[in-house]
Structure formats: C-alpha cells, structure tokens
Design a protein around this motif. Structure first.
Motif, PDB file in Angstrom:
ATOM      1  N   LYS A  10      36.029  45.208  30.343  1.00 24.55           N
ATOM      2  CA  LYS A  10      35.492  46.009  31.451  1.00 24.55           C
ATOM      3  C   LYS A  10      34.254  45.370  32.088  1.00 24.55           C
ATOM      4  CE  LYS A  10      38.476  49.279  30.510  1.00 24.55           C
ATOM      5  NZ  LYS A  10      39.648  49.495  31.382  1.00 24.55           N
ATOM      6  N   ALA A  11      33.914  44.163  31.663  1.00 24.89           N
ATOM      7  CA  ALA A  11      32.659  43.555  32.126  1.00 24.89           C
ATOM      8  C   ALA A  11      32.652  43.327  33.630  1.00 24.89           C
ATOM      9  CB  ALA A  11      32.410  42.237  31.388  1.00 24.89           C
ATOM     10  N   ASP A  12      33.830  43.076  34.229  1.00 19.33           N
ATOM     11  CA  ASP A  12      33.828  42.789  35.668  1.00 19.33           C
ATOM     12  C   ASP A  12      33.570  44.031  36.514  1.00 19.33           C
ATOM     13  OD1 ASP A  12      36.245  44.062  35.307  1.00 19.33           O
ATOM     14  OD2 ASP A  12      37.450  42.569  36.363  1.00 19.33           O
ATOM     15  N   LEU A  13      33.494  45.205  35.903  1.00 17.17           N
ATOM     16  CA  LEU A  13      33.153  46.410  36.663  1.00 17.17           C
ATOM     17  C   LEU A  13      31.729  46.343  37.215  1.00 17.17           C
ATOM     18  CD1 LEU A  13      34.712  49.259  34.481  1.00 17.17           C
ATOM     19  CD2 LEU A  13      35.678  48.154  36.503  1.00 17.17           C
ATOM     20  N   THR A  14      30.906  45.464  36.648  1.00 18.05           N
ATOM     21  CA  THR A  14      29.524  45.331  37.127  1.00 18.05           C
ATOM     22  C   THR A  14      29.379  44.218  38.162  1.00 18.05           C
ATOM     23  OG1 THR A  14      28.864  43.759  35.395  1.00 18.05           O
ATOM     24  CG2 THR A  14      28.712  46.107  34.867  1.00 18.05           C
ATOM     25  N   THR A  15      30.479  43.565  38.538  1.00 20.32           N
ATOM     26  CA  THR A  15      30.383  42.460  39.501  1.00 20.32           C
ATOM     27  C   THR A  15      30.392  42.989  40.928  1.00 20.32           C
ATOM     28  OG1 THR A  15      32.791  42.152  39.579  1.00 20.32           O
ATOM     29  CG2 THR A  15      31.559  40.893  37.918  1.00 20.32           C
ATOM     30  N   ALA A  16      29.807  42.199  41.816  1.00 21.01           N
ATOM     31  CA  ALA A  16      29.749  42.593  43.228  1.00 21.01           C
ATOM     32  C   ALA A  16      31.122  42.560  43.872  1.00 21.01           C
ATOM     33  CB  ALA A  16      28.794  41.663  43.979  1.00 21.01           C
ATOM     34  N   ILE A  17      31.951  41.589  43.481  1.00 17.43           N
ATOM     35  CA  ILE A  17      33.257  41.464  44.128  1.00 17.43           C
ATOM     36  C   ILE A  17      34.152  42.648  43.780  1.00 17.43           C
ATOM     37  CG2 ILE A  17      34.344  40.084  42.309  1.00 17.43           C
ATOM     38  CD1 ILE A  17      34.779  39.573  46.106  1.00 17.43           C
ATOM     39  N   VAL A  18      34.081  43.141  42.551  1.00 12.30           N
ATOM     40  CA  VAL A  18      34.874  44.318  42.178  1.00 12.30           C
ATOM     41  C   VAL A  18      34.293  45.568  42.826  1.00 12.30           C
ATOM     42  CG1 VAL A  18      35.590  45.793  40.248  1.00 12.30           C
ATOM     43  CG2 VAL A  18      35.773  43.306  40.067  1.00 12.30           C
ATOM     44  N   GLY A  19      32.967  45.584  43.007  1.00 17.81           N
ATOM     45  CA  GLY A  19      32.376  46.701  43.736  1.00 17.81           C
ATOM     46  C   GLY A  19      32.888  46.777  45.162  1.00 17.81           C
ATOM     47  N   GLU A  20      33.147  45.616  45.772  1.00 20.01           N
ATOM     48  CA  GLU A  20      33.664  45.568  47.145  1.00 20.01           C
ATOM     49  C   GLU A  20      35.175  45.792  47.180  1.00 20.01           C
ATOM     50  OE1 GLU A  20      33.305  45.010  51.338  1.00 20.01           O
ATOM     51  OE2 GLU A  20      31.845  45.390  49.747  1.00 20.01           O
ATOM     52  N   PHE A  21      35.873  45.258  46.167  1.00 22.93           N
ATOM     53  CA  PHE A  21      37.333  45.378  46.099  1.00 22.93           C
ATOM     54  C   PHE A  21      37.721  45.942  44.724  1.00 22.93           C
ATOM     55  CE2 PHE A  21      36.516  41.798  48.978  1.00 22.93           C
ATOM     56  CZ  PHE A  21      37.200  42.220  50.109  1.00 22.93           C
ATOM     57  N   PRO A  22      37.683  47.254  44.549  1.00 25.24           N
ATOM     58  CA  PRO A  22      37.981  47.837  43.231  1.00 25.24           C
ATOM     59  C   PRO A  22      39.358  47.468  42.703  1.00 25.24           C
ATOM     60  CG  PRO A  22      37.000  49.480  44.684  1.00 25.24           C
ATOM     61  CD  PRO A  22      37.290  48.284  45.533  1.00 25.24           C
ATOM     62  N   GLU A  23      40.297  47.169  43.609  1.00 24.28           N
ATOM     63  CA  GLU A  23      41.643  46.826  43.154  1.00 24.28           C
ATOM     64  C   GLU A  23      41.682  45.496  42.408  1.00 24.28           C
ATOM     65  OE1 GLU A  23      41.470  45.360  47.517  1.00 24.28           O
ATOM     66  OE2 GLU A  23      40.603  46.948  46.267  1.00 24.28           O
ATOM     67  N   LEU A  24      40.567  44.730  42.439  1.00 28.23           N
ATOM     68  CA  LEU A  24      40.521  43.440  41.752  1.00 28.23           C
ATOM     69  C   LEU A  24      39.944  43.549  40.339  1.00 28.23           C
ATOM     70  CD1 LEU A  24      39.368  41.007  44.603  1.00 28.23           C
ATOM     71  CD2 LEU A  24      41.686  41.438  43.750  1.00 28.23           C
ATOM     72  N   GLN A  25      39.692  44.769  39.844  1.00 30.45           N
ATOM     73  CA  GLN A  25      39.199  44.875  38.476  1.00 30.45           C
ATOM     74  C   GLN A  25      40.249  44.299  37.527  1.00 30.45           C
ATOM     75  OE1 GLN A  25      38.877  48.936  36.906  1.00 30.45           O
ATOM     76  NE2 GLN A  25      40.033  49.662  38.680  1.00 30.45           N
ATOM     77  N   GLY A  26      39.806  43.583  36.557  1.00 28.75           N
ATOM     78  CA  GLY A  26      40.725  42.899  35.651  1.00 28.75           C
ATOM     79  C   GLY A  26      41.109  41.535  36.178  1.00 28.75           C
ATOM     80  N   VAL A  27      41.530  41.465  37.425  1.00 25.78           N
ATOM     81  CA  VAL A  27      41.894  40.179  38.031  1.00 25.78           C
ATOM     82  C   VAL A  27      40.679  39.247  38.047  1.00 25.78           C
ATOM     83  CG1 VAL A  27      42.670  39.035  40.138  1.00 25.78           C
ATOM     84  CG2 VAL A  27      43.714  41.211  39.441  1.00 25.78           C
ATOM     85  N   MET A  28      39.542  39.757  38.538  1.00 25.52           N
ATOM     86  CA  MET A  28      38.351  38.915  38.619  1.00 25.52           C
ATOM     87  C   MET A  28      37.765  38.653  37.240  1.00 25.52           C
ATOM     88  SD  MET A  28      38.227  37.980  41.632  1.00 25.52           S
ATOM     89  CE  MET A  28      36.764  36.988  41.352  1.00 25.52           C
ATOM     90  N   GLY A  29      37.819  39.651  36.369  1.00 31.87           N
ATOM     91  CA  GLY A  29      37.330  39.422  35.013  1.00 31.87           C
ATOM     92  C   GLY A  29      38.095  38.297  34.346  1.00 31.87           C
ATOM     93  N   SER A  30      39.410  38.283  34.518  1.00 31.06           N
ATOM     94  CA  SER A  30      40.233  37.224  33.936  1.00 31.06           C
ATOM     95  C   SER A  30      39.889  35.866  34.551  1.00 31.06           C
ATOM     96  CB  SER A  30      41.712  37.559  34.162  1.00 31.06           C
ATOM     97  OG  SER A  30      42.539  36.586  33.580  1.00 31.06           O
ATOM     98  N   TRP A  31      39.675  35.816  35.859  1.00 30.65           N
ATOM     99  CA  TRP A  31      39.347  34.554  36.531  1.00 30.65           C
ATOM    100  C   TRP A  31      37.996  34.027  36.071  1.00 30.65           C
ATOM    101  CZ3 TRP A  31      35.804  32.527  40.096  1.00 30.65           C
ATOM    102  CH2 TRP A  31      36.214  31.377  40.785  1.00 30.65           C
ATOM    103  N   TYR A  32      37.001  34.916  36.016  1.00 27.79           N
ATOM    104  CA  TYR A  32      35.684  34.489  35.535  1.00 27.79           C
ATOM    105  C   TYR A  32      35.768  33.992  34.091  1.00 27.79           C
ATOM    106  CZ  TYR A  32      33.509  36.725  39.623  1.00 27.79           C
ATOM    107  OH  TYR A  32      33.138  37.078  40.899  1.00 27.79           O
ATOM    108  N   ALA A  33      36.539  34.705  33.264  1.00 25.82           N
ATOM    109  CA  ALA A  33      36.644  34.320  31.848  1.00 25.82           C
ATOM    110  C   ALA A  33      37.250  32.933  31.695  1.00 25.82           C
ATOM    111  CB  ALA A  33      37.482  35.356  31.097  1.00 25.82           C
ATOM    112  N   LYS A  34      38.291  32.645  32.467  1.00 25.18           N
ATOM    113  CA  LYS A  34      38.918  31.318  32.380  1.00 25.18           C
ATOM    114  C   LYS A  34      37.924  30.228  32.764  1.00 25.18           C
ATOM    115  CE  LYS A  34      43.522  33.123  33.404  1.00 25.18           C
ATOM    116  NZ  LYS A  34      44.574  33.296  34.450  1.00 25.18           N
ATOM    117  N   HIS A  35      37.123  30.483  33.805  1.00 24.76           N
ATOM    118  CA  HIS A  35      36.156  29.472  34.241  1.00 24.76           C
ATOM    119  C   HIS A  35      34.965  29.372  33.297  1.00 24.76           C
ATOM    120  CE1 HIS A  35      38.536  29.584  37.901  1.00 24.76           C
ATOM    121  NE2 HIS A  35      37.908  28.500  38.310  1.00 24.76           N
TER     122      HIS A  35
END
Length: 732
Positions: free
Chosen positions: A392-417
């Motif tokens: 659930k860590a990406d819930l605190t990111t700005a991009i998920v705040g702007e696009f809630p439908e990307l929760q999980g998607v962005m967390g996974s992308w950040y984690a891979k990088h």
C-alpha cells in the motif's frame, strides 16, 4: 392500423452520464405509462445524442382497449346495515364512482362478501391519449442534477429547445417546459443548424443522418470505432481499444470526426500506464501502440464533433496534453525521491476506517497474516512479508493521488526500479486481482497471499464493527472482497481456510472495538456461503452446491471444490439414482438417532448383510476421508452399499412394534447417513441427475467407469485447477 410513435426532446448539450441514464429510463417509463392507459404497442427503444433524447415505440394501436373492470368497495357488513339498508360507507362508495346505492353488487372474495361496481368506458383514440401522456413522460425522466431556466418552473437535465412528437404522420400537439411539440427537429449545431422537417417517424433516422447527426448510439459508436481504427493504421500504429472511452466519446458527439495528434517522445520514458491514464482520464484521448507490440507511440487520437480547422484543434490538443504529461513526469520524479520502504511509515497518517485505524495498521495486520497464508502452499514467507509491507506504500505518492486507478500499478513499477525482488514487486500490483467479477485472478502465490490477507482484514474488521452490506449498500465493497477470496482459492494458486483465517485476523484487531469473535465468524460464514452459492451456481446445479455446502465446515475452499468434484463424479455413475433415494429414506427416518447398532438384535438376512457390508466398508471410507479423497469414498459407498441397502429397504420393515429392534435398525441407518454426510448431504440431491451447467469446471475425464475401482492415489484433482501451473503445490 398501428403506427410508430416518435418523441424527440431537443436540449442543450447533456453530459455523457446524463444521456446514458436518460436513454436507459425512457423505454421503461413509456411502457409503464402506455400500459396504465391501456394502449397496446410493440417494442420500445431509445436513441439519442448530447442534444436530443429520442423514444421510438413500434405499432401503437389506434385506440385504447375498452375499459371493463370491477372495483371493490367496503365489506358488505359495512356497506349495508342489518335491515339491508345502505350505510354512509355504502352510499359514499357509490357516489364516488357516479353510481347510486341501488347499483351496488355483492361479490364473494377470499376475505368474505364485499360490495362492488363495474366500471366501463370505451377506448379513446391513441392520439388523444398520447397528447395527455407524453408531457408526463417528459417530466418523469430523472437526472442526478436538474436545471431550471428562464421563468419556467420545470426542472430538466438541460434547457429544452424543441420537441418532436409524431404518431405516424400525425403531429401530437402538447406543451412541456414552455415548448410546444411539432414535427421540426434540428441538425448538427455547426454542420447543419437549420430546422429539419420529419414527415413520418420512418424518415427520422435518415433525415438526421443527412443533417450530420447519427442518432443511434450503437451506430455512432460503430462509425467512430471504424474511423479510429483507420486513423490508427494511417498513423502507423494500432488502436488501444477502451470500452469506457468508446462509450464516453460516443455520448459527446453527434457525428464523430477523428483527429490525430502527437506528443514529445521523451514522455514515453514514463510508465505506459501513466501515459495512457493521462490520455484517457484528463483528455479522453485514445492511445496508440506499435503494430504487434506493447510499446506506445508518441501519438494519440481524439474524437471531435466536427472537422472544423483540424490543424488548429490538433495544435491546441498537443499543447494541453504536453502540460498534462509534464505534470505526470514531475509527479513521478518527485515520488522517486523516496523509496517505497521510506513511504511505509507515512501510511500511519492515512485513515483506513475510523474504528479500524490507519492504512499502516492494516498493512501490519496483512504482514502478520502471511505466516498463516504461506502455510497453505509452498511459497517463500519472506517474499510474502516483503510484498505485504510494500503493497500500500504507493497510496502516499503524488501520481496515485492524481490517478487513483494507478494504485498498485505504480507501486509495482517503483519497486522494480528500486531492485525489489520480482515476485514481491509484481504482488504490489497483482494483489488487487481480481478487480472484476470475471477478471483474471492472481497467478502467483505471493500475490495471492497478500491479496487474500488484504481482503480478509477488511471483511473481519467491517463485520466486527457492524458495517456488513445491507440491500444494495456496500460502501466497502465487501461482496467483491469475499468473491475475490473465493476466486483466488478456487481458480488461483493457494487454498484458503476461512474459519482459521477469520479467527487469526480477528486476533490482530483490538478485540475491544469488535463484536465477539464467534458472532463475526458466524456472520462471515453465512456471508461467504451466499457468495459461494452465486459463484458455484454458474458451474454446478443448485442441489449439488447445497449438498456440499451442508457438509462443508467453513474451512478449506479447496476441500469444498473436491467435494463438488466428487459429487459430480457420483452423478455420472449408474448407482446414483438408487443411492440417492436410499439415502433420502435413511436420513429422513434416522437423522436424529444416535449410537451404534447391536449385532445381537439383528435378524439374519438383509439386515445382517447390510450391517456386515457397512462394517467392512466404514474403515476404508474413513481413511479416504482423512486425506480428503472424496471421490474414492463415494465410489466405494456406491459400489458396496447400493445392493445391500436396496435389499434392506425391500426386505426389512424398519418401524416394527418391538422398540429395541426398531431403534437398532434406526441406529444402523443413522450410522450410514452420518458417514455419507461427511462428504455431502446426498439426501438433498435430486434422484435424477440434472445437466451440469455449461460453465462447470468439472472435466468430463473425471467420469468413473462402472467396473473400475478408484484407488486413493488416483483421486482426480479439484475441478479445473492445475496446482503445478504456478509452481506452488499445496502442502499436505
């Protein structure tokens, strides 16, 4: 002769959601009002664009049906006194209907004698009826928000500018919101703004098409999709089709015109999901990808209501999109200044539910549940805990705040990088699966463990504080959460033992804030069974589902699947019908009897033969039950008990006068019933095997030939589930 009815309400531009809701309401409202007026008709359907709502009704009869109905009044005892004279109640009822008391009739009803009158009226011409009805129809359309305009008092989704109302070639003159209906509609606001005369409803669609209006939403969507595909090919790519965008854009235009734009290729360095979200969410643009691949192109397609000055429009769209993508690029760059691990502690500041604590509290519970869930399959516990900590860590990111439908998607992308192990990184996104009733489930055990823990925590917490769904209200999506657990267990890589998991989850909450544990377990037991009935009912017949649920102990969902597979196998055996009848008789007469039958009270013959067969069979069946080999258990029961139990019921009278003998026979039948119901309550099955639903997951290969014994080691796996597929086979 029946004629078609056309009603068009011309408005200022309606929002897309308003249009969809109104078009859904119109046919049903028309059917209700026409039925109330006894006006027979053919099918009713709705069409529309942002500027018009259109109702079409086929074959409206020329006249109403004649009215002839009986109207009940008060009871006879209230309408007449003991001397048979009409009372005030009787005369009042007659007067209200324009009759005298002498015209009252007495009719017998299931509730007694009542007075009644018969109403009769000839049917009026359809045109006269519709003139009075169509204004009511217009006023009955509801919108989430309505407007009032000018000095009028009528509220509607947007101001009304014209109305067309025709029955065949005849105008229906009525007024609504200060506008009088006629036969003149209007074409496209920019391409054909002049009035368009409609001579007959049959000419309506073609007349508007010539005026650059595609009034049928499905036709408009098809035209738009064809143009989008052609433009995508012309731009050197493939269209990424999106059902939401297709529906939305079709509701924003009257005649679709596709324009192609572009953006700076540097933005392709963003996650593709971010680029698509910006195109889709902010601008309603369609994304393009390279032919045969997944790589996005730095181009997009948009749908306009008119061609206009396409180059000016394209340049304006490009400028707006560039700014939106630059914002997203900035958000991602800012987000990456903190790792996901550094963001975890920020979750303590995000409220999950006022009585259940923060999202940080929820994550700690999800982590704690991994030891329970990892025990259900072969999976690396530390990977599960790592994924649970970051899920659930990406819930605190700005991009998920702007696009809630990307929760999980962005967390996974950040984690891979950030170098997070691959399965843990994928679980950040995949633990949300399934996101739709028939969407894919998590395919890896790590993702499944985290997803089940997330859902069961929500369910236990919400049920514990009294937030169970009621009617259509389900603000925490608890039905979807329960179905997600069911599908993960029955279609995915792990088993789920519900009762144990619920109790373990309950222990992680503050017990003082929740209802008693046993009550929560009981309520969730009923809740999950309701979801299972709906889910399994699409794959098995109802009696099979009920028979297996009755024997299931609200623990392993894999165990329930194995019971269903075994019973489906039994239904294909020749012994099925006779066994079902015998078990129904056994259960009905001996269900409550306790204790074991005594051999010294048995008569030689059928009774002794059944007892000996059962004594020899029982230990083998119990061994099969211990390892959940339900198919072997049922095959052995079917093969070895069918003839003895049939012969017993043919030759032995159970309810004899001798109480000791009678009770002993009942105990024998009760012992058999208890053993059988440990697999499924076979007495609940229909003696005639109904056809299994087409979507059933039970493979035909599980059929057991009549002369073939099924050894314990040959038990068929649960329906449709290959446990080796995901590399996470069950632990015994």
């Amino acid at each position: 002769m029946p004629e078609p009815l056309l009603l068009e309400i011309g408005t200022e531009e309606l929002p897309a959601s308003f249009l969809a809701d109104a078009l859904q309401q119109l046919p049903e409202l028309a059917r209700e009002l026409l039925a109330a007026e006894r006006l027979d008709h053919g099918p009713a359907r709705a069409m529309g664009t942002p500027r018009r709502l259109t109702l079409w009704v086929d074959d409206v009869r020329e006249h109403q049906r004649d009215l002839r109905e009986q109207v009940l009044g008060p009871a006879k005892a209230l309408a007449f006194d003991t001397q048979g004279r009409p009372t005030k109640a009787g005369t009042g009822f007659a007067r209200r209907h324009g009759r005298t008391a002498s015209e009252l009739e007495v009719v017998a009803t299931p509730k007694g004698d009542y007075v009644a009158i018969e109403r009769r009226a000839p049917g009026r011409p359809a045109g006269d009826v519709l003139v009075g009805l169509l204004g009511k129809l217009c006023g009955a359309i509801s919108f989430r928000k309505s407007m009032r305009w000018g000095t009028g008092r009528v509220a509607f989704g947007r101001p009304i500018h014209w109305i067309v109302a025709l029955l065949g070639e005849h105008e229906l003159r009525f007024s609504f919101a200060g506008v009088t209906a006629g036969r003149y509609t209007r074409g496209h606001r920019f391409l054909a703004p002049e009035a368009v005369r409609i001579g007959h409803p049959s000419a309506y669609v073609s007349a508007l098409r010539r005026a650059h209006v595609v009034v049928d939403p499905q036709q408009r969507s098809d035209v738009m999709l064809s143009a989008l595909r052609a433009s995508a090919e012309q731009a050197g790519g493939e269209l990424i089709e999106d059902a939401f965008l297709l529906s939305e854009c079709a509701s924003l235009v009257e005649e679709p015109h596709v324009l192609c734009g572009s953006f700076d290729a540097r933005f392709l360095g963003l996650p593709s999901e971010v680029v698509v979200a910006v195109l889709r969410g902010h601008q309603r643009y369609f994304a393009l990808r390279a032919p045969g691949g997944e790589q996005l192109l730095a181009r997009y397609l948009t749908v306009a209501n008119s061609p206009g000055d396409s180059e000016v429009v394209r340049q304006g769209n490009d400028r707006v999109l560039r700014a939106r993508l630059a914002d997203a690029e900035f958000f991602v760059a800012e987000d990456r200044k903190l790792t996901l691990s550094e963001r975890v502690e920020k979750l303590d500041q995000v409220v999950f539910q006022a009585k259940l604590g923060s999202v940080g509290d929820k994550v700690r519970r999800i982590i704690a549940l991994q030891s329970e869930l990892a025990g259900y399959c072969e999976v690396d516990l530390e990977r599960c805990r790592q994924a649970a900590r970051l899920c659930k860590a990406d819930l605190t990111t700005a991009i998920v705040g702007e696009f809630p439908e990307l929760q999980g998607v962005m967390g996974s992308w950040y984690a891979k990088h950030e170098g997070v192990e691959a399965s843990a990184a994928r679980a950040i996104q995949d633990h949300y699966l399934p996101v739709a009733a028939h969407g894919p489930v998590a395919s890896e055990a790590v993702s499944a463990c985290v997803g089940v823990a997330d859902r069961i925590d929500t369910l236990v917490g919400c049920f514990g504080i009294g937030l169970s769904p009621s009617g259509s209200a389900d603000p925490y999506a608890l039905r979807r959460a329960a179905l997600g657990i069911v599908r993960t267990a029955l279609e995915g890589p792990i088993d789920v033992r519900l009762k144990s998991l619920v109790r373990r989850t309950y222990g992680l909450h503050d017990p003082g804030s929740l209802a008693p544990c046993d009550r929560v377990v009981s309520e969730l037991d009923r809740f999950f069974r309701a979801r299972l009935r709906a889910y399994l009912g699409e794959r098995h017949t109802g009696d099979v589902v009920e028979a297996c649920l009755a024997a299931w102990d609200f623990e392993s969902l894999e165990d329930l699947a194995q019971r269903l597979s075994a019973v489906e196998m039994l239904r294909r055996m020749p012994e099925y019908a006779a066994l079902t009848v015998a078990f129904k008789r056994s259960f009905n007469i001996a269900a409550e009897v306790q204790g074991e039958a005594r051999r010294d009270l048995m008569e030689p013959g059928a009774e002794t033969v059944l007892a000996e067969a059962f004594d020899e069979l029982r230990p083998r069946v119990e061994r099969a039950l211990e390892i959940r080999d339900y198919e072997t258990a049922l095959v052995q029961i079917a093969r070895e008990l069918r003839q003895p139990i049939d012969h017993f019921f043919d030759a032995v009278f159970v309810m004899v006068d001798d109480a000791a003998v009678r009770d002993n026979r009942l105990r024998l039948l009760a012992s058999i019933a208890r053993l059988v119901t440990r697999v499924a309550h076979l007495h609940q099955l229909s003696p005639t095997a109904a056809a299994v639903p087409a979507s059933t997951a039970v493979p035909a290969s599980t059929a057991v030939p009549a002369a073939t014994a099924v050894p314990a080691a040959a038990a068929v796996p649960s329906a449709g589930k290959d446990r080796t597929r995901h590399g996470s086979r069950r632990k015994p």
